[in-house]
Scaffold this active site. Structure first.
Site, PDB file in Angstrom:
ATOM      1  N   CYS A 170      -0.379  -8.598   2.809  1.00 16.54           N
ATOM      2  CA  CYS A 170       0.944  -8.171   1.565  1.00 16.54           C
ATOM      3  C   CYS A 170       1.518  -9.969   0.648  1.00 16.54           C
ATOM      4  O   CYS A 170       1.666  -9.883   0.027  1.00 16.54           O
ATOM      5  CB  CYS A 170       1.819  -7.028   1.285  1.00 16.54           C
ATOM      6  N   HIS A 223       7.700  -8.742  -3.415  1.00 16.58           N
ATOM      7  CA  HIS A 223       5.888  -7.990  -2.837  1.00 16.58           C
ATOM      8  C   HIS A 223       6.489  -6.344  -3.603  1.00 16.58           C
ATOM      9  O   HIS A 223       7.756  -6.113  -3.237  1.00 16.58           O
ATOM     10  CB  HIS A 223       5.981  -8.548  -2.319  1.00 16.58           C
ATOM     11  N   ASN A 274       1.999  -0.812  -6.042  1.00 19.42           N
ATOM     12  CA  ASN A 274       1.606  -1.320  -4.605  1.00 19.42           C
ATOM     13  C   ASN A 274       0.020  -2.083  -4.507  1.00 19.42           C
ATOM     14  O   ASN A 274      -0.924  -0.987  -3.772  1.00 19.42           O
ATOM     15  CB  ASN A 274       2.162  -0.929  -3.270  1.00 19.42           C
TER      16      ASN A 274
END
Length: 321
Positions: free
Chosen positions: A108, A248, A278
């Site tokens: 990520c 993020h 996500n």
């Protein structure tokens, strides 16, 4: 940053579809994550194709000649193949004949690391860099594990970073971090050299699993807060000087807590998680492009970006437009 781009697959997946499959009550996913919809790839979609669509948009937005791109960085955890890397194919699809190309597997945090490396390349070599972050995580979701099955999505985002004579603009600070004690919190057990492919493995061995969602949440909040605070200090700016916080997009509650820890008002936090879910490394790059498409960034704006992902690997940076 001279150009922004993003791309999503054509299939939109709303929460009721997933809630029905997992036996969850209506509204459970949005209450826990902030996600309402996400996009998943169809069978014919490829990672390099999705990345190329975002990259093309960024290059067009930057109005830059292809020959000026000296390096193509692709941040991804889901390349087309384990070997070869997908970045050379991406560069080829975009007609970047004079560009080096390499994949970065930073989970990520991949976009944070890619942008940090891109800045160094631009300053050292005086040539532009295309940074693309893209993932097709829907093909790695374990449909039986609700902790992760409700979160992950497919998307790509891209930016073009160009040389800047004014050193008061561009990347002001970057703070990177890792904590291998959390190495097994999020992982795909099989497929690497430590546990190669074998006919005896079940399909779930090759799908993503999250061992302890609460620990992931807690450690992500702590690391994102710490690296963000350190990046702000390193950049020699005050917290109130941060115009937009672009984290993020892991979970809306993480966004709320980290922004609160930093003393940033909620209205400064950029949020795309509700519409796009996500997509790991792609979320910050996608958020940059979507935000700029809605209201273009102003010269002089200070952007704070931060992420933590599997590994654990994290980072934050302060960028002045």
């Amino acid at each position: 940053m001279a150009g922004f781009g993003h791309a999503i697959p054509g299939r939109r997946v709303d929460n009721p579809e997933i809630e029905a499959r997992l036996g969850l009550e209506t509204g459970w996913i949005e209450r826990r994550t902030g996600i309402r919809t996400r996009y998943w790839a169809d069978d014919e979609d490829t990672l390099s194709g999705l990345a190329a669509n975002a990259g093309q948009m960024a290059l067009d937005d930057a109005k830059i000649c292809r020959s000026e791109i000296g390096l193509t960085l692709l941040a991804t955890s889901t390349p087309d193949h384990l070997l070869p890397p997908s970045a050379p194919l991406l560069a080829y699809k975009l007609g970047l004949a004079n560009s080096g190309a390499v994949d970065l597997a930073g989970a990520c945090s991949g976009f944070i690391y890619a942008l940090t490396l891109a800045d160094s390349f631009v300053r050292t070599h005086g040539r532009a860099v295309l940074v693309v972050a893209a993932n097709i995580l829907s093909r790695r979701i374990n449909p039986a594990e609700k902790t992760s099955a409700v979160l992950f999505a497919d998307a790509a985002g891209a930016i073009v970073l160009v040389p800047e004579k004014d050193h008061a603009r561009g990347l002001l600070a970057s703070q990177l971090a890792s904590d291998g004690s959390g190495y097994d919190l999020i992982r795909i057990r099989a497929g690497g050299s430590n546990r190669p492919f074998s006919p005896e493995f079940g399909a779930q061995e090759f799908l993503m699993t999250m061992r302890d969602g609460r620990e992931v949440f807690s450690r992500a909040v702590t690391m994102m807060t710490n690296v963000s605070q350190q990046a702000i200090v390193q950049a020699q700016v005050a917290t109130e000087d941060i115009d937009r916080f672009i984290p993020h997009q892991a979970n809306s509650r993480i966004l709320d807590i980290v922004a609160g820890n930093l003393g940033l008002p909620q209205e400064k936090t950029v949020r795309t998680i509700q519409s796009y879910g996500n997509s790991s490394a792609a979320t910050i790059a996608l958020s940059l492009s979507v935000t700029n498409q809605d209201v273009k960034f102003r010269q002089g704006e200070h952007l704070l970006m931060a992420a933590v992902g599997a590994g654990l690997v994290g980072g934050a940076l302060v960028f002045r437009m």
